[in-house]
Design a protein around this motif. Structure first.
Motif, PDB file in Angstrom:
ATOM      1  N   ARG A 214     -47.668  66.664  26.512  1.00 46.40           N
ATOM      2  CA  ARG A 214     -48.233  65.547  25.759  1.00 46.40           C
ATOM      3  C   ARG A 214     -47.130  64.886  24.948  1.00 46.40           C
ATOM      4  NH1 ARG A 214     -53.716  64.664  23.807  1.00 46.40           N
ATOM      5  NH2 ARG A 214     -53.728  63.376  21.954  1.00 46.40           N
ATOM      6  N   TYR A 215     -46.971  63.606  25.145  1.00 38.91           N
ATOM      7  CA  TYR A 215     -45.909  62.861  24.492  1.00 38.91           C
ATOM      8  C   TYR A 215     -46.503  62.065  23.334  1.00 38.91           C
ATOM      9  CZ  TYR A 215     -43.149  63.955  28.569  1.00 38.91           C
ATOM     10  OH  TYR A 215     -42.491  64.624  29.549  1.00 38.91           O
ATOM     11  N   THR A 216     -45.931  62.211  22.162  1.00 38.54           N
ATOM     12  CA  THR A 216     -46.452  61.488  21.017  1.00 38.54           C
ATOM     13  C   THR A 216     -45.320  60.850  20.243  1.00 38.54           C
ATOM     14  OG1 THR A 216     -46.299  63.373  19.515  1.00 38.54           O
ATOM     15  CG2 THR A 216     -48.333  63.156  20.771  1.00 38.54           C
ATOM     16  N   GLY A 217     -45.700  59.931  19.387  1.00 39.95           N
ATOM     17  CA  GLY A 217     -44.760  59.363  18.440  1.00 39.95           C
ATOM     18  C   GLY A 217     -43.662  58.534  19.062  1.00 39.95           C
ATOM     19  N   GLN A 218     -43.903  57.905  20.215  1.00 40.48           N
ATOM     20  CA  GLN A 218     -42.859  57.122  20.853  1.00 40.48           C
ATOM     21  C   GLN A 218     -42.458  55.950  19.954  1.00 40.48           C
ATOM     22  OE1 GLN A 218     -44.231  55.854  24.686  1.00 40.48           O
ATOM     23  NE2 GLN A 218     -44.481  57.924  25.484  1.00 40.48           N
ATOM     24  N   LYS A 219     -41.285  56.058  19.346  1.00 41.55           N
ATOM     25  CA  LYS A 219     -40.771  55.002  18.474  1.00 41.55           C
ATOM     26  C   LYS A 219     -39.665  54.252  19.201  1.00 41.55           C
ATOM     27  CE  LYS A 219     -43.441  56.295  15.066  1.00 41.55           C
ATOM     28  NZ  LYS A 219     -44.011  57.534  15.617  1.00 41.55           N
ATOM     29  N   LEU A 220     -39.696  52.937  19.126  1.00 36.04           N
ATOM     30  CA  LEU A 220     -38.802  52.073  19.899  1.00 36.04           C
ATOM     31  C   LEU A 220     -37.833  51.357  18.973  1.00 36.04           C
ATOM     32  CD1 LEU A 220     -38.455  50.997  22.892  1.00 36.04           C
ATOM     33  CD2 LEU A 220     -39.786  49.009  22.132  1.00 36.04           C
ATOM     34  N   SER A 221     -36.642  51.033  19.491  1.00 36.81           N
ATOM     35  CA  SER A 221     -35.683  50.240  18.730  1.00 36.81           C
ATOM     36  C   SER A 221     -34.891  49.347  19.670  1.00 36.81           C
ATOM     37  CB  SER A 221     -34.731  51.140  17.934  1.00 36.81           C
ATOM     38  OG  SER A 221     -33.781  51.745  18.782  1.00 36.81           O
ATOM     39  N   VAL A 222     -34.284  48.310  19.083  1.00 39.98           N
ATOM     40  CA  VAL A 222     -33.443  47.375  19.834  1.00 39.98           C
ATOM     41  C   VAL A 222     -31.992  47.623  19.461  1.00 39.98           C
ATOM     42  CG1 VAL A 222     -32.875  44.952  20.230  1.00 39.98           C
ATOM     43  CG2 VAL A 222     -35.267  45.630  19.932  1.00 39.98           C
ATOM     44  N   TRP A 223     -31.142  47.725  20.469  1.00 45.29           N
ATOM     45  CA  TRP A 223     -29.712  47.904  20.276  1.00 45.29           C
ATOM     46  C   TRP A 223     -28.990  47.005  21.258  1.00 45.29           C
ATOM     47  CZ3 TRP A 223     -27.909  49.757  16.051  1.00 45.29           C
ATOM     48  CH2 TRP A 223     -26.623  50.284  15.939  1.00 45.29           C
ATOM     49  N   ALA A 224     -27.685  46.887  21.129  1.00 46.55           N
ATOM     50  CA  ALA A 224     -26.946  45.952  21.967  1.00 46.55           C
ATOM     51  C   ALA A 224     -26.960  46.340  23.438  1.00 46.55           C
ATOM     52  CB  ALA A 224     -25.502  45.850  21.464  1.00 46.55           C
ATOM     53  N   ASP A 225     -26.898  47.635  23.730  1.00 53.53           N
ATOM     54  CA  ASP A 225     -26.766  48.053  25.118  1.00 53.53           C
ATOM     55  C   ASP A 225     -28.043  48.595  25.737  1.00 53.53           C
ATOM     56  OD1 ASP A 225     -26.915  50.397  23.700  1.00 53.53           O
ATOM     57  OD2 ASP A 225     -25.144  51.337  24.591  1.00 53.53           O
ATOM     58  N   ALA A 226     -29.100  48.768  24.943  1.00 52.69           N
ATOM     59  CA  ALA A 226     -30.320  49.375  25.481  1.00 52.69           C
ATOM     60  C   ALA A 226     -31.453  49.226  24.483  1.00 52.69           C
ATOM     61  CB  ALA A 226     -30.083  50.864  25.787  1.00 52.69           C
ATOM     62  N   TYR A 227     -32.657  49.463  24.976  1.00 53.24           N
ATOM     63  CA  TYR A 227     -33.786  49.749  24.098  1.00 53.24           C
ATOM     64  C   TYR A 227     -33.861  51.270  23.990  1.00 53.24           C
ATOM     65  CZ  TYR A 227     -35.076  44.903  25.037  1.00 53.24           C
ATOM     66  OH  TYR A 227     -35.065  43.530  25.147  1.00 53.24           O
ATOM     67  N   TYR A 228     -33.880  51.769  22.773  1.00 52.66           N
ATOM     68  CA  TYR A 228     -33.866  53.212  22.569  1.00 52.66           C
ATOM     69  C   TYR A 228     -35.252  53.689  22.141  1.00 52.66           C
ATOM     70  CZ  TYR A 228     -28.850  53.462  23.194  1.00 52.66           C
ATOM     71  OH  TYR A 228     -27.593  53.418  23.740  1.00 52.66           O
TER      72      TYR A 228
END
Length: 532
Positions: A214-228
């Motif tokens: 079970r995957y929880t808490g998927q937090k996303l961010s923007v960076w120059a080379d990728a979405y993390y």
């Protein structure tokens, strides 16, 4: 204020994680959505999925705790900001162009991002688009899963979706929307707008994570080379540790096939890890890794910093190094807080850092420097007189030897403050929004902040954004995050999105969209601004 505790030292050396190699996850497919403005599927019939709370902690705030050596027990200097808009967001009482929003479950997880001319808000499980200048809703409420409806059935299944995040990719001028599934198959569903118009079409992607569980808490961010992306992984109900992922941003911006690369950290003593998200017009230095930050093991009084370098051409070169251990003032994670008029308490998600981990590069300052800002909620006070306060951290030089430039716990009284979000504008001013619960008032939305000339480790007096008019019954799931965003056009205006109860009940939650700026922050004065 109590004795100030500042640390400019660190322990440990950033080393590649032994035996950890990037797992390459190929997309299940990619497609293009119809224009969002043409979708009419509302939230009706869908219930917000409870992700069991990645950071759930059931300890009572009266439990034994350490003394907080950086607790700010006075109100601070007068808060001086220039208010902007204060409008009703998604939730109870909201009616937009697509009808009335009828919340059907908890938690709401309010999140918003601001773009060139629009503001997009997401909650479990709806979104709306607002005009940035007037606050008028121009689209919504729309069921978020509608984006993937003709592409991937799991990403459109309202019975299995949770934790929506929306971000504005400042360098590309695009919107990025993420939502995850909590049932088989376990997916990260990501949409990237084709243009800067949030109501237009989106490039659609779905990635299945690399392990069962079970995957929880998927937090996303923007960076120059990728979405993390961060995920927390459990296998057969047993927590296995966090996983750091990178998604091929450049290909997704063009609607091409893309891959995700993930590295799991086999440490079950850490949870709630966050990737850093860019603020401001200046991106990180060329080749800079993304920085992941997480609280150290319970009782360690530390933050763990990881550096993620991704290579989509040669995955063997991808590496996650760390942790660099950053000592912080001792604290005890907050558990639950009381509400006026009921014995039902609310969970504070006190065992994790709160979305977003904001990053800013003051490349024109003398000397130049980079900043990470983070916040979490901690127990304050002594003996049986305990409250919950907002601990916050400002970390400099994450690329080298990190320096804990300042830290503090905003706790001017014994009330309960939690569910914070923090950001910095182009002048180095800091804004912190949160929920407050008191013995005389229902859970409400407030904020505070500071300017560089304020005494170190202190915030100014708090101000009310909106007062709640009831308590939440039958559930302790208040939410997983709120959001503080910086306007990408002027790099000054802050937008905070938080929740409150519009009446007593379980699904009577509502949200506010509130904008403001510090008087000293003017677009013409930002170049070279900073605290040095």
């Amino acid at each position: 204020m109590r004795a100030r505790w500042l640390a400019g030292v660190l322990c440990g050396v950033a080393m590649p994680l032994a035996g950890q190699h990037a797992t390459v996850i190929r997309e299940l497919g990619h497609s293009v959505s119809a224009p969002l403005r043409s979708l009419v599927d509302q939230q009706a019939g869908y219930v917000a999925e409870d992700d069991d709370g990645e950071f759930r902690e059931t300890t009572n705030t009266a439990a034994a705790s350490v003394d907080d050596l950086v607790a700010q027990t006075t109100s601070g200097s007068p808060l001086v900001t220039v208010p902007g808009l204060n409008v009703l967001g998604l939730g109870y009482g909201f009616t937009g162009p697509n009808g009335t929003h009828n919340p059907s479950g908890v938690p709401p997880d309010p999140n918003a991002a601001v773009g060139a001319t629009q503001v997009v808000e997401t909650v479990n499980l709806s979104l709306a688009v607002f005009d940035k200048a007037t606050g008028t809703a121009t689209l919504g409420p729309i069921f978020i899963g509608s984006l993937w409806k003709t592409f991937n059935a799991s990403c459109a299944d309202g019975a299995s979706l949770a934790d929506p995040i929306v971000l504005w990719d400042k360098q590309a001028g695009r919107w990025v929307i993420k939502i995850g599934t909590l049932g088989t198959p376990y997916l990260s569903c990501i949409a990237v707008s084709k243009t800067g118009d949030a109501t237009g079409a989106y490039y659609l992607y779905a990635f299945q994570q690399q392990a069962d569980g079970r995957y929880t808490g998927q937090k996303l961010s923007v960076w120059a080379d990728a979405y993390y992306l961060n995920t927390s992984i459990t296998n057969n109900s047993v927590y296995a540790g966090p996983s750091a992922c990178a998604v091929d941003r450049s290909r997704m911006l063009s609607g091409l096939s893309a891959t995700m690369q993930c590295i799991q950290i086999n440490n079950t003593q850490i949870t709630g890890m966050l990737p850093c998200d860019m603020d401001g017009p200046t991106g990180p230095p060329a080749g800079s890794p993304n920085y992941f930050l997480v609280e150290g093991p319970k009782g360690s009084s530390s933050l763990y910093l990881y550096r993620y370098h991704v290579d989509f051409t040669t995955p063997a070169n991808t590496a996650l190094t760390g942790p660099v251990v950053i000592p912080v003032a001792p604290y005890s994670a907050s558990g639950q807080v009381p509400q006026l008029g009921t014995t039902q308490k609310l969970n504070t998600n006190g065992t994790g850092l709160m979305q977003r981990l904001s990053y800013r590069n003051f490349a024109n300052a003398v000397p130049p420097y980079e900043v990470l800002l983070a916040t979490n909620s901690v127990i304050t006070g002594k003996s049986t007189q305990k409250g919950v306060g907002m601990r916050w951290y400002e970390i400099h030089n994450p690329a080298g030897t990190p320096v804990l430039y300042q830290q503090g716990t905003y706790a001017p009284d014994l009330n309960y403050r939690w569910m914070g979000a923090i950001a910095m504008d182009g002048m180095g001013d800091i804004a912190l929004g949160y929920t407050i619960s008191t013995t005389t008032g229902y859970p409400s939305v407030r904020y505070t902040g500071r300017v560089p000339s304020d005494p170190p480790s202190t915030m100014e007096t708090e101000a009310t954004i909106f007062n709640g008019s009831g308590y939440q019954s039958n559930s302790d799931r208040w939410g997983d995050y709120t959001s503080m965003s910086v306007d990408p056009v002027d790099d000054c205006t802050m937008w905070y999105t938080g929740q409150y109860m519009a009446g007593t009940g379980n699904v009577e939650w509502a949200t506010r969209l509130f904008s403001f700026h510090f008087p000293s922050c003017q677009p013409a004065a930002r170049n070279g601004a900073g605290q040095h």
